[in-house]
Every structure is written in C-alpha cells, then in structure tokens.
Design a protein around this motif. Sequence first.
Motif, PDB file in Angstrom:
ATOM      1  N   THR A 124       0.848  -1.194   0.000  1.00 23.02           N
ATOM      2  CA  THR A 124       0.000   0.000   0.000  1.00 23.02           C
ATOM      3  C   THR A 124       0.891   1.253   0.000  1.00 23.02           C
ATOM      4  OG1 THR A 124      -0.131   0.358   2.409  1.00 23.02           O
ATOM      5  CG2 THR A 124      -1.601  -1.293   1.454  1.00 23.02           C
ATOM      6  N   PRO A 125       0.344   2.400  -0.358  1.00 21.59           N
ATOM      7  CA  PRO A 125       1.135   3.646  -0.325  1.00 21.59           C
ATOM      8  C   PRO A 125       1.264   4.248   1.071  1.00 21.59           C
ATOM      9  CG  PRO A 125      -1.045   4.081  -1.189  1.00 21.59           C
ATOM     10  CD  PRO A 125      -0.967   2.600  -1.004  1.00 21.59           C
ATOM     11  N   PHE A 126       0.717   3.597   2.093  1.00 26.77           N
ATOM     12  CA  PHE A 126       0.740   4.124   3.453  1.00 26.77           C
ATOM     13  C   PHE A 126       1.789   3.380   4.273  1.00 26.77           C
ATOM     14  CE2 PHE A 126      -3.618   4.351   1.794  1.00 26.77           C
ATOM     15  CZ  PHE A 126      -3.781   5.733   1.756  1.00 26.77           C
ATOM     16  N   HIS A 127       2.827   4.100   4.701  1.00 29.75           N
ATOM     17  CA  HIS A 127       3.936   3.462   5.405  1.00 29.75           C
ATOM     18  C   HIS A 127       3.497   2.781   6.697  1.00 29.75           C
ATOM     19  CE1 HIS A 127       6.257   5.292   2.376  1.00 29.75           C
ATOM     20  NE2 HIS A 127       6.510   6.457   2.951  1.00 29.75           N
ATOM     21  N   VAL A 128       2.622   3.433   7.445  1.00 29.85           N
ATOM     22  CA  VAL A 128       2.196   2.858   8.723  1.00 29.85           C
ATOM     23  C   VAL A 128       1.474   1.533   8.500  1.00 29.85           C
ATOM     24  CG1 VAL A 128       0.736   3.201  10.753  1.00 29.85           C
ATOM     25  CG2 VAL A 128       2.061   5.123   9.822  1.00 29.85           C
ATOM     26  N   VAL A 129       0.603   1.500   7.499  1.00 25.76           N
ATOM     27  CA  VAL A 129      -0.121   0.258   7.195  1.00 25.76           C
ATOM     28  C   VAL A 129       0.842  -0.839   6.767  1.00 25.76           C
ATOM     29  CG1 VAL A 129      -1.854  -0.800   5.703  1.00 25.76           C
ATOM     30  CG2 VAL A 129      -2.210   1.523   6.584  1.00 25.76           C
ATOM     31  N   ASP A 130       1.797  -0.510   5.902  1.00 29.95           N
ATOM     32  CA  ASP A 130       2.770  -1.503   5.441  1.00 29.95           C
ATOM     33  C   ASP A 130       3.593  -2.052   6.603  1.00 29.95           C
ATOM     34  OD1 ASP A 130       1.925  -1.240   2.851  1.00 29.95           O
ATOM     35  OD2 ASP A 130       3.460   0.231   2.306  1.00 29.95           O
ATOM     36  N   LEU A 131       4.032  -1.167   7.493  1.00 30.04           N
ATOM     37  CA  LEU A 131       4.834  -1.619   8.631  1.00 30.04           C
ATOM     38  C   LEU A 131       4.008  -2.477   9.581  1.00 30.04           C
ATOM     39  CD1 LEU A 131       6.901   1.616   9.364  1.00 30.04           C
ATOM     40  CD2 LEU A 131       7.723  -0.518   8.356  1.00 30.04           C
ATOM     41  N   LEU A 132       2.737  -2.157   9.752  1.00 26.37           N
ATOM     42  CA  LEU A 132       1.868  -2.996  10.587  1.00 26.37           C
ATOM     43  C   LEU A 132       1.684  -4.375   9.961  1.00 26.37           C
ATOM     44  CD1 LEU A 132      -0.890  -0.483  11.770  1.00 26.37           C
ATOM     45  CD2 LEU A 132       0.925  -1.527  13.149  1.00 26.37           C
ATOM     46  N   ILE A 133       1.502  -4.411   8.630  1.00 29.78           N
ATOM     47  CA  ILE A 133       1.378  -5.703   7.941  1.00 29.78           C
ATOM     48  C   ILE A 133       2.651  -6.523   8.133  1.00 29.78           C
ATOM     49  CG2 ILE A 133       1.180  -6.794   5.682  1.00 29.78           C
ATOM     50  CD1 ILE A 133      -0.622  -4.488   4.817  1.00 29.78           C
ATOM     51  N   GLU A 134       3.799  -5.862   7.995  1.00 32.12           N
ATOM     52  CA  GLU A 134       5.064  -6.578   8.186  1.00 32.12           C
ATOM     53  C   GLU A 134       5.201  -7.076   9.616  1.00 32.12           C
ATOM     54  OE1 GLU A 134       8.494  -4.523   6.982  1.00 32.12           O
ATOM     55  OE2 GLU A 134       7.819  -4.150   4.932  1.00 32.12           O
ATOM     56  N   LEU A 135       4.774  -6.275  10.565  1.00 32.47           N
ATOM     57  CA  LEU A 135       4.843  -6.689  11.965  1.00 32.47           C
ATOM     58  C   LEU A 135       4.017  -7.950  12.204  1.00 32.47           C
ATOM     59  CD1 LEU A 135       5.909  -5.990  14.785  1.00 32.47           C
ATOM     60  CD2 LEU A 135       3.839  -4.624  15.141  1.00 32.47           C
ATOM     61  N   VAL A 136       2.846  -8.013  11.589  1.00 30.77           N
ATOM     62  CA  VAL A 136       2.001  -9.197  11.725  1.00 30.77           C
ATOM     63  C   VAL A 136       2.683 -10.414  11.094  1.00 30.77           C
ATOM     64  CG1 VAL A 136      -0.186 -10.246  11.024  1.00 30.77           C
ATOM     65  CG2 VAL A 136      -0.142  -7.887  11.853  1.00 30.77           C
ATOM     66  N   VAL A 137       3.259 -10.224   9.897  1.00 32.99           N
ATOM     67  CA  VAL A 137       3.936 -11.333   9.225  1.00 32.99           C
ATOM     68  C   VAL A 137       5.106 -11.840  10.059  1.00 32.99           C
ATOM     69  CG1 VAL A 137       5.279 -11.985   7.199  1.00 32.99           C
ATOM     70  CG2 VAL A 137       3.236 -10.586   6.926  1.00 32.99           C
ATOM     71  N   VAL A 138       5.916 -10.935  10.595  1.00 30.88           N
ATOM     72  CA  VAL A 138       7.066 -11.327  11.419  1.00 30.88           C
ATOM     73  C   VAL A 138       6.588 -12.048  12.677  1.00 30.88           C
ATOM     74  CG1 VAL A 138       8.986 -10.466  12.800  1.00 30.88           C
ATOM     75  CG2 VAL A 138       8.580  -9.542  10.520  1.00 30.88           C
ATOM     76  N   ALA A 139       5.509 -11.557  13.280  1.00 25.06           N
ATOM     77  CA  ALA A 139       4.968 -12.206  14.474  1.00 25.06           C
ATOM     78  C   ALA A 139       4.496 -13.619  14.157  1.00 25.06           C
ATOM     79  CB  ALA A 139       3.823 -11.375  15.052  1.00 25.06           C
ATOM     80  N   VAL A 140       3.867 -13.796  12.985  1.00 30.81           N
ATOM     81  CA  VAL A 140       3.424 -15.135  12.572  1.00 30.81           C
ATOM     82  C   VAL A 140       4.627 -16.063  12.362  1.00 30.81           C
ATOM     83  CG1 VAL A 140       2.317 -16.432  10.715  1.00 30.81           C
ATOM     84  CG2 VAL A 140       1.251 -14.348  11.581  1.00 30.81           C
TER      85      VAL A 140
END
Length: 381
Positions: A124-140
């Motif tokens: 997505t073009p939104f950095h905060v959203v992208d970083l949250l998605i990455e945080l979820v992936v890393v947590a998984v």
Amino acid sequence: MAASQSPERIAAESWFLAHGLPAVLRPGALVRRVWPRSAPALAAFAVLMAGSILIVALTGKHTIDIDGTPTRNEWFVLAVFVFGLPVGALVGWLVSRLSMASRSVASGVALVVAALGGIFGGPTPFHVVDLLIELVVVAVIFGCTACGIGSIMGWSARTTVANLASIGDLFVRALPVVLLTVLVFFNAAVWTMVSLITRSRLWLALGFLFLIAAAFLLSSTLDRVRPMLRSTDKSPDDDARLAGTPFEHLPDRPVRKPLSRIEQANVAFVLGVSQLLQVLTVAIVTAAIFFVLGLILLSPEVLDAWTRGGPSDGQILGMTFPVPQALIQITLFLGALTFMYLAARAVTDKEYSTRFLDPVIDDLRLTLVARDRYRTATVGE
C-alpha cells in the motif's frame, strides 16, 4: 553449562526439529533459539520485500497494473513477480544451512531489509499500514517457529524435494487425466463458465474440491500409519541406522513408550502434509503446463468466441496482468481437478505407496526410536 543447554542436548533437539517432530521435545525446548531458527523464513520474506522496493522504484505504484503490451520496465516487474517466490525459497534454504550464530545475523539483516521494504515498497502507499502488515507477518513467523509448525513445514518441503523422482513418476501416472483435461481445456462451455463466475465463487468451488480430496487422502494415510503409532516393537538394525546421530550412544528402552496424543497428532500431521505437498506439486506443474499452452494458443478472436466477450484483463491479488482472466481461472480449475485425481491415485497406487509413503513411515518409526532414547536421557524433566 546446564545439561539442558549442552551441545549434545542442542544437537538432539535440532535433529528432531529437522525431522518434523517438535512435539517430542521437552517443555520449553521449542521457545529456545527462536531468533536464529526463524532466519530462513525471515530471509525469504526479506527477498519478497526487496522485490516490492524494486517494483515501486520502477513503476511508482505499490501494485502491478499492466494492461496491453508490457514495456521494458513492466517485463522486468513481471520477472520480479514470477521469480520472487523461487528466489525467496532458495535464499531461505541457503540461510538454513548456516550455523546458529550466522543465522542470528541473517535474522537481523532480514528484519532491516523488511523494514526498508515497508518504507520504500510494500503493498500500500501508506507506510504505517505496510509496517503494521510486516509486523504481523514477522509475528506469525516467530509464532510458527516457537510452536514447531515451521519445522514441520520445513521437513515436508525437504522431503518433497528429496522425492522429486517419485513426483515425476506420479506425473507420468497422471497423464491419463492430463489428456482427459485437454478435452476440458478445449471446451468452449467451460471457458464461458470460468469467464463469467466471480473469483470469490471460484475459490469457494476450488476449496470444496480440495477439502474432499484432502479428507480422502488424509484418512487413508492415517489408516496406514495407525499400526506404527500403536506398535511398541523395535528393529534390530535401529542401532546401525542411528549411527552418526546425537542418539548413537544414548541408552535405549527394550519397549517403546506409548506416544502422547500431541505426539500422535504431530506424526499424523507430518505424514498428511507431506502427502498433500507431494500431490499438490504435481497438480501445480500440470496447471502451469495448461497455462503456458493457453498463452501459446489463445488469440483475441478465439478468446472472444470461447468467453462470449467476457473480461480479458487478468487479476491476481488485486494486481492486473497482461493475460486473459479466463485463462487464469481455467488454470486454477484444471489444477483442482488434477489434484483430486492424484489424491485418489496416490492412495490406491500400491507402487507409489511402496516408493514414497513406506520409506517416510519407516523414517518416522526410526525417529520414534530416537525419541525413546531422548526421553530416557532426559527423564525427570
């Protein structure tokens, strides 16, 4: 150094993880060394995020939208998309061969690359959203590593790669259904159907077919493995086969201790996943053959006649590709039909069971012998 952290203990625990049986380990063992053990998956994820940075740098967009004849940059973007997963898997495999200390470094580097992907790339073009998605992936990723699912998937993937000869044999045996699906592929009514139904409805149909085939395959596999789970007998050649492993000099029990419910579920899950991946690999290869065949044969006139003017822009995960939507949908449909046939064939084909399933069951039986030695050496913990 505590006994639980001795090199011999660490080697034994790593051996069980490499063989896909995390439930055998003593309580607390799975949550140790999660950081380096997660390195292969983190490295693969970092490769995908690096690819997203390249896509954004070339197109200025956070998604792929290619309509019509691709430009030079768009061809490169397509190459990044197609080879992203294979390259990520290769990098993950290379990282898995490193020492634990090197893996720790690799985990740190992978997280840095992933963070950069969230800033300069991402879905997505939104950095905060992208970083949250990455945080979820890393947590998984860390969660799957800590609970042992990652080790099971890694073992299944290695087993599938190691049995490529069996996969080729299964593909040859699937040729009759491949030839039969040619009739489906050149059926205008089927093309009309797949061009008119929505992708969500198609996924529901594919999921229904997959569940039927998977239930049949898993139930038959459990019937094969149930005698091994109940048996307490041991083979005279177990000592020789365990030579060179961390259990070579550990004391053994004359009779195997019954497995716990979690251990039984672990063994059944390992066998089931390995069977599903084996069959799914052949189904994907078959679907890819039809996809390439469609790219060769389809022309705008033929596509218009078969789909009655249905939508032509291909959509995958919200991204637009210069391939017909109907070709993508019929490829998925034919892959599901092939998977159903192969699942039934894998269960009923005695030669296939002898070449693939029986060796896997025998290796798991030996792993359970090692489990007895491990439990004897760690009694009281």
